[in-house]
Each structure stands twice: as C-alpha cells, then as structure tokens.
Write a protein that holds these residues in place. Structure first.
Motif, PDB file in Angstrom:
ATOM      1  N   LEU A   1       6.708   7.863  20.872  1.00 55.29           N
ATOM      2  CA  LEU A   1       7.381   8.912  20.118  1.00 55.29           C
ATOM      3  C   LEU A   1       7.862  10.047  21.024  1.00 55.29           C
ATOM      4  N   VAL A   2       7.142  10.301  22.106  1.00 60.09           N
ATOM      5  CA  VAL A   2       7.539  11.391  23.008  1.00 60.09           C
ATOM      6  C   VAL A   2       8.378  10.878  24.186  1.00 60.09           C
ATOM      7  N   GLY A   3       8.749   9.597  24.139  1.00 54.46           N
ATOM      8  CA  GLY A   3       9.641   9.059  25.160  1.00 54.46           C
ATOM      9  C   GLY A   3       8.965   8.519  26.395  1.00 54.46           C
ATOM     10  N   LEU A   4       7.673   8.184  26.290  1.00 55.18           N
ATOM     11  CA  LEU A   4       6.937   7.663  27.447  1.00 55.18           C
ATOM     12  C   LEU A   4       6.389   6.255  27.198  1.00 55.18           C
ATOM     13  N   GLY A   5       7.026   5.519  26.316  1.00 55.03           N
ATOM     14  CA  GLY A   5       6.628   4.136  26.109  1.00 55.03           C
ATOM     15  C   GLY A   5       6.726   3.353  27.406  1.00 55.03           C
ATOM     16  N   GLY A   6       5.723   2.548  27.707  1.00 56.05           N
ATOM     17  CA  GLY A   6       5.692   1.774  28.939  1.00 56.05           C
ATOM     18  C   GLY A   6       5.025   2.490  30.098  1.00 56.05           C
ATOM     19  N   ARG A   7       4.631   3.771  29.906  1.00 56.65           N
ATOM     20  CA  ARG A   7       3.972   4.533  30.980  1.00 56.65           C
ATOM     21  C   ARG A   7       2.486   4.696  30.707  1.00 56.65           C
ATOM     22  N   GLU A   8       1.932   3.876  29.827  1.00 53.24           N
ATOM     23  CA  GLU A   8       0.530   4.037  29.427  1.00 53.24           C
ATOM     24  C   GLU A   8      -0.442   4.048  30.599  1.00 53.24           C
ATOM     25  N   ASP A   9      -0.208   3.174  31.601  1.00 53.09           N
ATOM     26  CA  ASP A   9      -1.146   3.026  32.716  1.00 53.09           C
ATOM     27  C   ASP A   9      -0.818   3.925  33.908  1.00 53.09           C
ATOM     28  N   THR A  10       0.234   4.709  33.816  1.00 52.21           N
ATOM     29  CA  THR A  10       0.606   5.612  34.906  1.00 52.21           C
ATOM     30  C   THR A  10      -0.380   6.779  34.982  1.00 52.21           C
ATOM     31  N   LEU A  11      -0.837   7.101  36.187  1.00 49.66           N
ATOM     32  CA  LEU A  11      -1.737   8.243  36.348  1.00 49.66           C
ATOM     33  C   LEU A  11      -0.990   9.535  36.035  1.00 49.66           C
ATOM     34  N   ALA A  12      -1.660  10.416  35.293  1.00 48.70           N
ATOM     35  CA  ALA A  12      -1.021  11.669  34.889  1.00 48.70           C
ATOM     36  C   ALA A  12      -0.593  12.492  36.099  1.00 48.70           C
ATOM     37  N   GLY A  13      -1.361  12.436  37.177  1.00 45.27           N
ATOM     38  CA  GLY A  13      -1.052  13.221  38.354  1.00 45.27           C
ATOM     39  C   GLY A  13       0.241  12.838  39.039  1.00 45.27           C
ATOM     40  N   SER A  14       0.747  11.643  38.756  1.00 45.04           N
ATOM     41  CA  SER A  14       1.989  11.187  39.397  1.00 45.04           C
ATOM     42  C   SER A  14       3.237  11.507  38.582  1.00 45.04           C
ATOM     43  N   LEU A  15       3.058  12.124  37.422  1.00 50.31           N
ATOM     44  CA  LEU A  15       4.185  12.418  36.548  1.00 50.31           C
ATOM     45  C   LEU A  15       4.876  13.720  36.939  1.00 50.31           C
ATOM     46  N   SER A  16       6.111  13.867  36.497  1.00 46.80           N
ATOM     47  CA  SER A  16       6.817  15.142  36.625  1.00 46.80           C
ATOM     48  C   SER A  16       6.244  16.133  35.614  1.00 46.80           C
ATOM     49  N   GLY A  17       6.603  17.406  35.783  1.00 47.00           N
ATOM     50  CA  GLY A  17       6.104  18.422  34.861  1.00 47.00           C
ATOM     51  C   GLY A  17       6.508  18.152  33.421  1.00 47.00           C
ATOM     52  N   GLY A  18       7.768  17.763  33.214  1.00 51.55           N
ATOM     53  CA  GLY A  18       8.219  17.477  31.852  1.00 51.55           C
ATOM     54  C   GLY A  18       7.485  16.305  31.234  1.00 51.55           C
ATOM     55  N   GLN A  19       7.206  15.275  32.043  1.00 50.28           N
ATOM     56  CA  GLN A  19       6.470  14.118  31.531  1.00 50.28           C
ATOM     57  C   GLN A  19       5.035  14.500  31.196  1.00 50.28           C
ATOM     58  N   LYS A  20       4.431  15.359  32.012  1.00 53.24           N
ATOM     59  CA  LYS A  20       3.058  15.813  31.724  1.00 53.24           C
ATOM     60  C   LYS A  20       3.007  16.544  30.385  1.00 53.24           C
ATOM     61  N   GLN A  21       4.014  17.376  30.120  1.00 53.47           N
ATOM     62  CA  GLN A  21       4.015  18.096  28.845  1.00 53.47           C
ATOM     63  C   GLN A  21       4.218  17.133  27.682  1.00 53.47           C
ATOM     64  N   ARG A  22       4.971  16.080  27.897  1.00 50.02           N
ATOM     65  CA  ARG A  22       5.127  15.066  26.851  1.00 50.02           C
ATOM     66  C   ARG A  22       3.794  14.375  26.554  1.00 50.02           C
ATOM     67  N   VAL A  23       3.012  14.115  27.593  1.00 58.19           N
ATOM     68  CA  VAL A  23       1.682  13.538  27.388  1.00 58.19           C
ATOM     69  C   VAL A  23       0.812  14.499  26.581  1.00 58.19           C
ATOM     70  N   ALA A  24       0.872  15.784  26.916  1.00 55.08           N
ATOM     71  CA  ALA A  24       0.086  16.779  26.186  1.00 55.08           C
ATOM     72  C   ALA A  24       0.493  16.839  24.717  1.00 55.08           C
ATOM     73  N   ILE A  25       1.784  16.713  24.444  1.00 53.88           N
ATOM     74  CA  ILE A  25       2.256  16.704  23.059  1.00 53.88           C
ATOM     75  C   ILE A  25       1.768  15.444  22.341  1.00 53.88           C
TER      76      ILE A  25
END
Length: 250
Positions: free
Chosen positions: A136-160
C-alpha cells in the motif's frame, strides 16, 4: 459533520515551573481530517501532538481520544486507546538492522503474546497484513530489505506501513518530512493524504513548512507561545495572520 476523534479541553503543560509550554489550549479534530500545526519553534506544537498518544501528560485540563477521557486512563484501558494512535517521526524510528517486514510487524505487538514477539513468531495473518501494508505504501517486494539500506523516503514509508499494521485510526506525524528533500517530502505527504482519504484515517501533522501545511491540510492550527492564535481552513489564512503568528517580539 464528522464526529470529534481528538480533543483538548483547556489543557496546560509546563516542563519547568513558571515556563508554560501550553496555556489553556482547547482543540477539536474531526474524524477523517488532515490537520496541521504550525508556528515558531517553542510554540508547543510537539507537546500538543504528544498529548494524544500519552508521551506527554497534561498538568491541567482534559485529553480525549476516540470519545474516551485519555489522560485519566491506566493499564489496559490506556493501552487500548494508544493502539488507535500511530506516530511517525522525523528520524523514522526504525530498527535499521532488521528487514522492512520485521519493522512493519512491530505494529502488531499490541495484539500478540510476548513470547511470539521475542521469537519473531508472528501469526501468518499478521505477516500477510504487513506485506499488504508495504504494498500500500509502494514498497511491495522490499520485505526482506534491511531498513538501514533504504533511502529516507523509503524509511518513512516503512514507518507509515507500521502504523497501518497497528490498525491505528489516527496518525500523528511529527515533522515527518523535515529530513527529506522537497520532492521526496511531497511524495510522502501525498501518500499520507491518500491514506487519509481512502482509509478514513485522521492525520495530525506538526510542521515548520507553512507551504506544505497549507497545501495538504483541511485545517491549519497556528500556535504561538503555547496558545492557539488562529485555526481555520488553509484558504482563510492570509499574509497578515501568518505575520502575526511568526512575528518577532521586541
């Protein structure tokens, strides 16, 4: 008119005696609305926001959440209300060594037993809910990606997504895009507005960016020296009101 979901009644707060942060503030937030708090630094915006999830207690007055007197609740009754209120922060508050999916599953901690949480043994329904939230937040397929490797915008999407798994009806956003570049910040606010409209969420955002607050909010609340100076739709704010809100005292 939508029912009130968050309300302050004559609330005052101070961290030091003689130095009030909020002074007799009363505020009503309708269900399903997008409301922004603006004002100079030290006006009390973050304190006001945190009253609604129990990170701050009022010295006087009343705090109401989902029709319940929140500031008097304790134990499981207080936790029940807190489960309805998600929060996202400027610094994302993710476990960077954990995957996106693991971070989002933290939103389910209020519904599962302690031993399951400690072992990471989440029920399949919660795992599916977390995957759907990431989609729903546009990160389908990134389930196994470590949060530390994401961009700032992607991190906020995870938080949402974490607040969606929490099944919160209210999202409190404390400077959610202050650490992001303008384009990424706009995309995050567009996502919050989309979720507010499609999921029926209530969003209350603390922002130093007046332009963003005016563009995305249905109501804008101006705080100055711990008091509400003015509240209304973005289109009734004018240059004179903004000058009064941000004026420098001599």
């Amino acid at each position: 008119m939508n029912p009130t979901v968050l309300e302050l009644k004559a609330v005052s707060q101070a961290y030091e005696k003689g130095h009030p942060i909020l002074q007799g503030v009363s505020l009503s937030v309708p269900q399903g609305s997008f409301v922004s708090l603006i004002g100079p630094s030290g006006a009390g915006k973050t304190t006001l926001l945190r009253l609604f999830n129990g990170m701050v207690w009022p010295l006087s007055g009343e705090v109401w959440v989902e029709g319940r007197r929140f500031d008097t609740l304790k134990g499981k009754w207080r936790r029940q209300v807190q489960q309805q209120v998600g929060m996202i922060f400027q610094d994302f508050c993710l476990v960077e060594e954990s995957s996106c999916l693991e971070n989002v599953l933290c939103g389910a901690l209020g519904r599962i037993s302690l031993w399951r949480a400690l072992w990471g043994n989440f029920p399949e329904r919660e795992v599916q809910k977390a995957r759907q939230a990431l989609d729903l937040v546009g990160l389908g397929g990134r389930e196994d990606t470590l949060a530390g490797s994401l961009s700032g915008g992607q991190k906020q999407r995870v938080a949402i997504a974490r607040t969606l798994v929490q099944e919160a009806s209210v999202i409190l956003a404390d400077e959610p895009v202050a650490s992001l570049d303008p384009g990424t910040g706009k995309a995050i606010l567009e996502l919050l507005r989309q979720l507010q409209e499609t999921q029926g969420l209530t969003v209350v955002m603390n922002s130093h960016n007046v332009e963003q607050a005016m563009a995305f909010s249905q109501q804008v609340v101006g705080l100055r020296q711990g008091r509400i100076l003015f509240q209304g739709p973005a289109d009734v704010w004018d240059a004179e009101k903004l000058r009064g809100l941000y004026r420098r005292d001599s």
